[in-house]
Design a protein around this motif. Structure first.
Motif, PDB file in Angstrom:
ATOM      1  N   ALA A 188       0.967  -1.169   0.048  1.00 40.43           N
ATOM      2  CA  ALA A 188       0.171   0.063  -0.029  1.00 40.43           C
ATOM      3  C   ALA A 188       0.842   1.325  -0.008  1.00 40.43           C
ATOM      4  O   ALA A 188       1.897   1.258   0.783  1.00 40.43           O
ATOM      5  CB  ALA A 188      -1.098   0.027   1.336  1.00 40.43           C
ATOM      6  N   LYS A 189       0.405   2.079  -0.636  1.00 36.43           N
ATOM      7  CA  LYS A 189       1.054   3.531  -0.683  1.00 36.43           C
ATOM      8  C   LYS A 189       0.507   4.354   0.331  1.00 36.43           C
ATOM      9  O   LYS A 189      -0.892   4.670   0.464  1.00 36.43           O
ATOM     10  CB  LYS A 189       0.895   4.264  -2.135  1.00 36.43           C
ATOM     11  N   SER A 218      -3.563   3.813  -0.152  1.00 38.71           N
ATOM     12  CA  SER A 218      -3.870   3.355  -1.405  1.00 38.71           C
ATOM     13  C   SER A 218      -3.392   1.707  -1.781  1.00 38.71           C
ATOM     14  O   SER A 218      -2.137   1.676  -1.672  1.00 38.71           O
ATOM     15  CB  SER A 218      -3.671   4.292  -2.304  1.00 38.71           C
ATOM     16  N   PHE A 219      -4.206   0.946  -2.225  1.00 31.10           N
ATOM     17  CA  PHE A 219      -3.645  -0.415  -2.758  1.00 31.10           C
ATOM     18  C   PHE A 219      -4.680  -0.825  -3.793  1.00 31.10           C
ATOM     19  O   PHE A 219      -5.638  -0.487  -4.028  1.00 31.10           O
ATOM     20  CB  PHE A 219      -3.839  -1.429  -1.486  1.00 31.10           C
ATOM     21  N   ARG A 220      -4.015  -1.719  -4.417  1.00 32.15           N
ATOM     22  CA  ARG A 220      -4.790  -2.469  -5.692  1.00 32.15           C
ATOM     23  C   ARG A 220      -5.120  -3.745  -5.215  1.00 32.15           C
ATOM     24  O   ARG A 220      -4.302  -4.600  -4.723  1.00 32.15           O
ATOM     25  CB  ARG A 220      -3.888  -2.362  -6.828  1.00 32.15           C
ATOM     26  N   ARG A 221      -6.404  -4.124  -5.770  1.00 35.61           N
ATOM     27  CA  ARG A 221      -7.059  -5.383  -5.703  1.00 35.61           C
ATOM     28  C   ARG A 221      -7.901  -5.773  -6.766  1.00 35.61           C
ATOM     29  O   ARG A 221      -8.773  -5.137  -7.073  1.00 35.61           O
ATOM     30  CB  ARG A 221      -7.828  -5.629  -4.345  1.00 35.61           C
ATOM     31  N   ASP A 223      -7.284  -5.379  -9.934  1.00 37.53           N
ATOM     32  CA  ASP A 223      -6.956  -4.199 -11.048  1.00 37.53           C
ATOM     33  C   ASP A 223      -7.799  -3.031 -10.689  1.00 37.53           C
ATOM     34  O   ASP A 223      -8.169  -2.114 -11.567  1.00 37.53           O
ATOM     35  CB  ASP A 223      -7.264  -4.902 -12.385  1.00 37.53           C
ATOM     36  N   THR A 224      -8.210  -3.030  -9.362  1.00 34.19           N
ATOM     37  CA  THR A 224      -8.995  -1.662  -8.949  1.00 34.19           C
ATOM     38  C   THR A 224      -7.895  -1.164  -7.762  1.00 34.19           C
ATOM     39  O   THR A 224      -7.672  -1.914  -6.724  1.00 34.19           O
ATOM     40  CB  THR A 224     -10.305  -1.974  -8.420  1.00 34.19           C
ATOM     41  N   THR A 225      -8.101   0.242  -7.856  1.00 40.98           N
ATOM     42  CA  THR A 225      -7.393   0.924  -6.758  1.00 40.98           C
ATOM     43  C   THR A 225      -8.387   1.145  -5.534  1.00 40.98           C
ATOM     44  O   THR A 225      -9.522   2.037  -5.805  1.00 40.98           O
ATOM     45  CB  THR A 225      -6.754   2.272  -7.127  1.00 40.98           C
ATOM     46  N   HIS A 226      -8.013   1.008  -4.428  1.00 40.92           N
ATOM     47  CA  HIS A 226      -8.921   1.493  -3.206  1.00 40.92           C
ATOM     48  C   HIS A 226      -8.045   2.525  -2.198  1.00 40.92           C
ATOM     49  O   HIS A 226      -7.081   2.208  -1.992  1.00 40.92           O
ATOM     50  CB  HIS A 226      -9.364  -0.102  -2.462  1.00 40.92           C
ATOM     51  N   ARG A 227      -8.915   3.127  -1.721  1.00 45.46           N
ATOM     52  CA  ARG A 227      -8.313   4.253  -0.829  1.00 45.46           C
ATOM     53  C   ARG A 227      -8.864   4.270   0.605  1.00 45.46           C
ATOM     54  O   ARG A 227     -10.218   4.261   0.848  1.00 45.46           O
ATOM     55  CB  ARG A 227      -8.317   5.571  -1.433  1.00 45.46           C
TER      56      ARG A 227
END
Length: 328
Positions: A188-189, A218-221, A223-227
């Motif tokens: 995650a960023k 923010s992380f990707r799961r 192919d979608t970014t979640h915040r």
């Protein structure tokens, strides 16, 4: 030492030790300048204690979490009663060998603990032992069979009585978890907020808590970014230039909430690097296998904040702790 304090301390010691070993191993394979400049943006992964997914460490965390509940004297499974004190009010607790009762000021004696809220600050006035005066954080007193825990709450204070012989503790046979899934230990960023602000969160007791919003993860799961919003309950942390590590609090809900997982949501505790006492942008490992239930999932005596609306994920996080039932 309190259950909450011990739990945080053990987590920090374990993961700091693990991180140090990883850093030493990495440095042994590369050359470094004698005095490398301090980067403007920190990128060290400290949350989760590893630079990669580690199923064994996630499982170790879950086992340690269960052991605390099984053996701890002052936990959600030993909470006997709770007392919320508003501004200008006092609480007198008389601690006996087989009971803890509320008494009046005139009935207080050498077994009595006296708590008072002045303005918005909680004080222990009598029977405080090594913790007299202002109660600015969660503090506990061991009274033999019983334990007393006090903490400031928004505009007041809370005192919880614990009973080491509580039926819930005697009946405790473990928690329920989703199978450890390394894919849910996501990179995650973390983007820090330059000027943290307080946010109001409604709690399970209809009150409010006001943590500091210090950044976003923010992380990707798939192919979608979640915040997600990252919070901190420590105001002092934001003013301490000598601290190197800070605690982040993440409360979230997802598509399993109210079904396979607890009705309100779950929590994840993280550690992040500080520079000059402030959170900075960095990369973290966000391990959902370490998502745990709020204390109010086990007892009504706690005051648990609900996740902010921004942290309502529309995906199913089948990792971490499941809904708790005593007879599972």
């Amino acid at each position: 030492m309190s259950f909450e304090t011990r739990r945080l301390g053990e987590r920090r010691l374990f993961w700091r030790t693990r991180c140090c070993l990883l850093v030493v191993a990495a440095l042994s394979h590369c050359k470094q300048p004698a005095d490398p400049p301090v980067p403007a943006v920190a990128t060290t992964v400290v949350a989760g204690g590893a630079l990669r997914s580690d199923p064994s460490s996630s499982q170790e965390f879950q086992q340690a979490h269960e052991r605390e509940y099984a053996k701890g004297k002052m936990t959600a499974f030993t909470a006997l009663s709770s007392h919320y004190i508003d501004a200008g009010k006092s609480l007198y607790l008389s601690v006996g060998s087989d009971a803890v009762v509320v008494v009046s000021e005139g009935q207080s004696d050498d077994r009595t603990l006296h708590f008072e809220v002045v303005g918005s600050d909680l004080f222990c006035r009598q029977g405080c032992g090594s913790h007299p005066g202002s109660v600015a954080r969660y503090v506990t007193w061991d009274k033999g069979r019983f334990g007393i825990g006090a903490s400031p709450q928004s505009g007041g204070g809370r005192v919880i009585v614990y009973d080491s012989q509580h039926p819930s503790r005697l009946a405790f046979d473990g928690l329920k978890w989703f199978s450890v899934d390394p894919s849910w230990a996501v990179h995650a960023k973390f983007e820090a907020i330059a000027h943290p602000t307080q946010v109001k969160l409604t709690t399970s007791r209809g009150r409010t808590k006001e943590p500091w919003k210090v950044g976003h993860l923010s992380f990707r799961r798939d192919d979608t970014t979640h915040r997600l919003e990252a919070l901190s309950f420590s105001k002092s942390l934001l003013q301490a230039a000598d601290k190197k590590i800070g605690a982040l609090f993440l409360a979230f809900s997802d598509a399993t909430t109210g079904k396979a997982s607890y009705d309100v949501g779950r929590y994840i505790d993280l550690e992040a690097t500080l520079v000059d006492g402030r959170f900075v942008d960095q990369e973290l490992v966000l391990d959902f296998n370490r998502a745990t239930n709020p204390l109010c999932a086990y007892s009504d005596h706690f005051n648990c904040p609900f996740p902010p609306k921004a942290n309502q994920l529309d995906i199913a996080v089948r990792a971490g702790e499941k809904r708790f039932t005593q007879d599972h």
